[in-house]
Design a protein around this motif. Structure first.
Motif, PDB file in Angstrom:
ATOM      1  N   GLU A  10       1.046  -1.220  -0.068  1.00 21.04           N
ATOM      2  CA  GLU A  10       0.104   0.023   0.027  1.00 21.04           C
ATOM      3  C   GLU A  10       0.847   1.292   0.023  1.00 21.04           C
ATOM      4  O   GLU A  10       1.841   1.330   0.716  1.00 21.04           O
ATOM      5  N   VAL A  11       0.497   2.428  -0.631  1.00 21.04           N
ATOM      6  CA  VAL A  11       1.251   3.484  -0.864  1.00 21.04           C
ATOM      7  C   VAL A  11       0.212   4.644  -0.295  1.00 21.04           C
ATOM      8  O   VAL A  11      -0.802   4.763  -1.196  1.00 21.04           O
ATOM      9  N   ALA A  12       0.757   5.223   0.334  1.00 19.12           N
ATOM     10  CA  ALA A  12      -0.396   6.304   0.845  1.00 19.12           C
ATOM     11  C   ALA A  12       0.428   7.762   0.336  1.00 19.12           C
ATOM     12  O   ALA A  12       1.584   8.027   0.853  1.00 19.12           O
ATOM     13  N   TYR A  13      -0.179   8.494  -0.355  1.00 21.00           N
ATOM     14  CA  TYR A  13       0.199   9.912  -0.604  1.00 21.00           C
ATOM     15  C   TYR A  13      -0.376  10.969   0.305  1.00 21.00           C
ATOM     16  O   TYR A  13      -1.733  10.909   0.353  1.00 21.00           O
ATOM     17  N   SER A  14       0.495  11.973   0.759  1.00 22.40           N
ATOM     18  CA  SER A  14      -0.189  12.926   1.444  1.00 22.40           C
ATOM     19  C   SER A  14       0.783  14.041   1.073  1.00 22.40           C
ATOM     20  O   SER A  14       1.862  14.120   0.751  1.00 22.40           O
ATOM     21  N   LEU A  15      -0.016  15.311   1.678  1.00 25.14           N
ATOM     22  CA  LEU A  15       0.914  16.488   1.529  1.00 25.14           C
ATOM     23  C   LEU A  15       1.307  16.805   3.045  1.00 25.14           C
ATOM     24  O   LEU A  15       0.742  16.742   3.883  1.00 25.14           O
TER      25      LEU A  15
END
Length: 72
Positions: A10-15
């Motif tokens: 799982e890859v989680a992208y966030s700012l």
């Protein structure tokens, strides 16, 4: 045959909360984009603006004549 377990990644992208340029791409080259849209659609824009501006001018002129009618 038995089921083989599959490992999921799982890859989680966030700012980052410190990131300053979230919407920079929306306003990049806005002058060029607006002029391009206008040059591509000037006939449509003129067709829309002319009746609206003419109606406004006519209404303002009529109202001014009504206002000054009693003076003469």
């Amino acid at each position: 045959m038995g089921k083989v377990p599959v490992r999921l990644r799982e890859v989680a992208y966030s700012l980052s909360p410190n990131h300053q340029y979230i919407m920079r791409g929306l306003f990049k080259d806005w002058g060029y984009k607006l002029s391009k849209k206008f040059h591509e659609n000037w006939v449509s824009a003129l067709t829309l603006v002319t009746p609206v501006a003419g109606t406004y001018w006519f209404a303002e002129n009529y109202r001014e004549k009504e206002k000054l009618h009693h003076r003469y």
